[in-house]
Motif scaffolding. Structure first.
Motif, PDB file in Angstrom:
ATOM      1  N   GLN A 107       0.794  -1.220   0.000  1.00  0.00           N
ATOM      2  CA  GLN A 107       0.000   0.000   0.000  1.00  0.00           C
ATOM      3  C   GLN A 107       0.831   1.277   0.000  1.00  0.00           C
ATOM      4  O   GLN A 107       0.336   2.328  -0.384  1.00  0.00           O
ATOM      5  N   CYS A 108       2.050   1.221   0.443  1.00  0.00           N
ATOM      6  CA  CYS A 108       2.882   2.430   0.514  1.00  0.00           C
ATOM      7  C   CYS A 108       3.668   2.604  -0.780  1.00  0.00           C
ATOM      8  O   CYS A 108       4.871   2.377  -0.837  1.00  0.00           O
ATOM      9  N   ASN A 109       2.969   2.990  -1.805  1.00  0.00           N
ATOM     10  CA  ASN A 109       3.644   3.207  -3.081  1.00  0.00           C
ATOM     11  C   ASN A 109       3.419   4.639  -3.555  1.00  0.00           C
ATOM     12  O   ASN A 109       3.328   4.904  -4.732  1.00  0.00           O
ATOM     13  N   GLU A 110       3.307   5.540  -2.597  1.00  0.00           N
ATOM     14  CA  GLU A 110       3.129   6.956  -2.896  1.00  0.00           C
ATOM     15  C   GLU A 110       4.429   7.517  -3.497  1.00  0.00           C
ATOM     16  O   GLU A 110       5.508   6.993  -3.258  1.00  0.00           O
ATOM     17  N   PRO A 111       4.323   8.596  -4.268  1.00  0.00           N
ATOM     18  CA  PRO A 111       5.538   9.226  -4.789  1.00  0.00           C
ATOM     19  C   PRO A 111       6.500   9.563  -3.658  1.00  0.00           C
ATOM     20  O   PRO A 111       6.088  10.041  -2.597  1.00  0.00           O
ATOM     21  N   GLY A 112       7.739   9.309  -3.861  1.00  0.00           N
ATOM     22  CA  GLY A 112       8.759   9.588  -2.860  1.00  0.00           C
ATOM     23  C   GLY A 112       9.015   8.446  -1.908  1.00  0.00           C
ATOM     24  O   GLY A 112       9.976   8.470  -1.157  1.00  0.00           O
ATOM     25  N   MET A 113       8.159   7.445  -1.901  1.00  0.00           N
ATOM     26  CA  MET A 113       8.365   6.275  -1.046  1.00  0.00           C
ATOM     27  C   MET A 113       9.000   5.178  -1.880  1.00  0.00           C
ATOM     28  O   MET A 113       8.404   4.693  -2.828  1.00  0.00           O
ATOM     29  N   LYS A 114      10.207   4.818  -1.546  1.00  0.00           N
ATOM     30  CA  LYS A 114      10.926   3.809  -2.327  1.00  0.00           C
ATOM     31  C   LYS A 114      11.321   2.651  -1.429  1.00  0.00           C
ATOM     32  O   LYS A 114      11.924   2.849  -0.383  1.00  0.00           O
ATOM     33  N   GLN A 115      10.967   1.466  -1.876  1.00  0.00           N
ATOM     34  CA  GLN A 115      11.323   0.254  -1.140  1.00  0.00           C
ATOM     35  C   GLN A 115      12.737  -0.164  -1.529  1.00  0.00           C
ATOM     36  O   GLN A 115      13.107  -0.109  -2.698  1.00  0.00           O
ATOM     37  N   GLY A 116      13.503  -0.590  -0.547  1.00  0.00           N
ATOM     38  CA  GLY A 116      14.869  -1.036  -0.810  1.00  0.00           C
ATOM     39  C   GLY A 116      14.910  -2.398  -1.491  1.00  0.00           C
ATOM     40  O   GLY A 116      13.946  -3.165  -1.446  1.00  0.00           O
ATOM     41  N   ASN A 117      16.019  -2.690  -2.142  1.00  0.00           N
ATOM     42  CA  ASN A 117      16.196  -3.992  -2.782  1.00  0.00           C
ATOM     43  C   ASN A 117      16.292  -5.094  -1.733  1.00  0.00           C
ATOM     44  O   ASN A 117      16.704  -4.860  -0.597  1.00  0.00           O
ATOM     45  N   SER A 118      15.909  -6.292  -2.113  1.00  0.00           N
ATOM     46  CA  SER A 118      15.901  -7.433  -1.190  1.00  0.00           C
ATOM     47  C   SER A 118      17.181  -8.244  -1.292  1.00  0.00           C
ATOM     48  O   SER A 118      17.928  -8.143  -2.276  1.00  0.00           O
ATOM     49  N   ASN A 119      17.424  -9.057  -0.285  1.00  0.00           N
ATOM     50  CA  ASN A 119      18.506 -10.037  -0.277  1.00  0.00           C
ATOM     51  C   ASN A 119      17.868 -11.421  -0.172  1.00  0.00           C
ATOM     52  O   ASN A 119      16.848 -11.586   0.492  1.00  0.00           O
ATOM     53  N   LEU A 120      18.484 -12.390  -0.807  1.00  0.00           N
ATOM     54  CA  LEU A 120      17.984 -13.756  -0.806  1.00  0.00           C
ATOM     55  C   LEU A 120      19.075 -14.642  -0.226  1.00  0.00           C
ATOM     56  O   LEU A 120      20.258 -14.470  -0.558  1.00  0.00           O
ATOM     57  N   VAL A 121      18.704 -15.562   0.666  1.00  0.00           N
ATOM     58  CA  VAL A 121      19.699 -16.459   1.259  1.00  0.00           C
ATOM     59  C   VAL A 121      19.205 -17.902   1.210  1.00  0.00           C
ATOM     60  O   VAL A 121      18.001 -18.164   1.268  1.00  0.00           O
ATOM     61  N   ALA A 122      20.156 -18.809   1.088  1.00  0.00           N
ATOM     62  CA  ALA A 122      19.899 -20.245   1.197  1.00  0.00           C
ATOM     63  C   ALA A 122      20.483 -20.691   2.530  1.00  0.00           C
ATOM     64  O   ALA A 122      21.638 -20.390   2.852  1.00  0.00           O
ATOM     65  N   VAL A 123      19.667 -21.405   3.337  1.00  0.00           N
ATOM     66  CA  VAL A 123      20.063 -21.781   4.691  1.00  0.00           C
ATOM     67  C   VAL A 123      19.915 -23.288   4.859  1.00  0.00           C
ATOM     68  O   VAL A 123      18.906 -23.876   4.459  1.00  0.00           O
ATOM     69  N   HIS A 124      20.933 -23.908   5.474  1.00  0.00           N
ATOM     70  CA  HIS A 124      20.876 -25.348   5.760  1.00  0.00           C
ATOM     71  C   HIS A 124      19.756 -25.589   6.775  1.00  0.00           C
ATOM     72  O   HIS A 124      19.700 -24.909   7.810  1.00  0.00           O
TER      73      HIS A 124
END
Length: 195
Positions: free
Chosen positions: A30-47
């Motif tokens: 819902q927070c996709n207003e101008p000026g609101m930017k979501q950071g890039n994600s990180n992906l991990v593989a875990v035993h």
């Protein structure tokens, strides 16, 4: 969290866009207003037993929607990687199309789902997702045709009747839309959108 077929845990992070005051996953959507930017994600593989991080990767974009994994040539593959190796992979095209729809990237979603349907033209979930993307793009005539294909194969698909009604309303074909909504309610009397 997704568990790969070999048991490996695949996790990603997601953060709210800067300036968003809402909480949880809905905040991200819902927070996709101008000026609101979501950071890039990180992906991990875990035993799964030791919880040791086996591998990690910084993604080039936010991963708001759940990631999808499959096995490819004996290794875990995230759908974007699968498409680089096997551009016609049904699951990767379809599921990435669904992800693009969730991101509001409807033209890309349509292209990916159509590519998936090239190999499995009668796949009902892919057809349903295509119809919804077509409606989002304002291609209501095509959405009606796509829902008709679903209904032809599965006349008891209440969601297809409901989706068809939405596009018929947009096309100002109100009598047909009412008939589709009536059919939806016959199949599923508690259907929220048809009530």
């Amino acid at each position: 969290l997704t568990i790969a077929p070999d048991g490996t845990l695949i996790l990603k992070d997601q953060t709210r866009p800067s300036g968003c005051k809402l909480q949880g996953t809905m905040a991200i959507l819902q927070c996709n207003e101008p000026g609101m930017k979501q950071g890039n994600s990180n992906l991990v593989a875990v035993h799964p037993d030791t919880l040791e991080v086996l591998d990690s990767i910084a993604l080039p974009e936010p991963a708001t929607v759940p990631h999808v994994i499959t096995m490819f040539e004996g290794r875990i593959a995230i759908y974007l990687g699968v498409l680089q190796i096997e551009p016609g992979n049904f699951d990767a095209n379809h599921l990435l199309g669904v992800a693009r729809r969730a991101q509001g990237r409807f033209a890309e979603a349509e292209e990916l789902i159509l590519r998936a349907l090239n190999s499995r033209p009668n796949n009902l979930p892919a057809l349903r997702n295509l119809a919804r993307v077509q409606a989002c793009l304002g291609k209501h005539g095509l959405a009606v045709e796509t829902t008709a294909r679903i209904i032809e194969r599965d006349p008891a698909a209440a969601e297809a009747w409901s989706d068809q009604a939405v596009s018929l309303i947009a096309l100002k074909r109100h009598d047909e839309a009412l008939a589709s909504l009536d059919h939806t309610l016959e199949l599923k009397p508690d259907h929220v959108h048809a009530l």
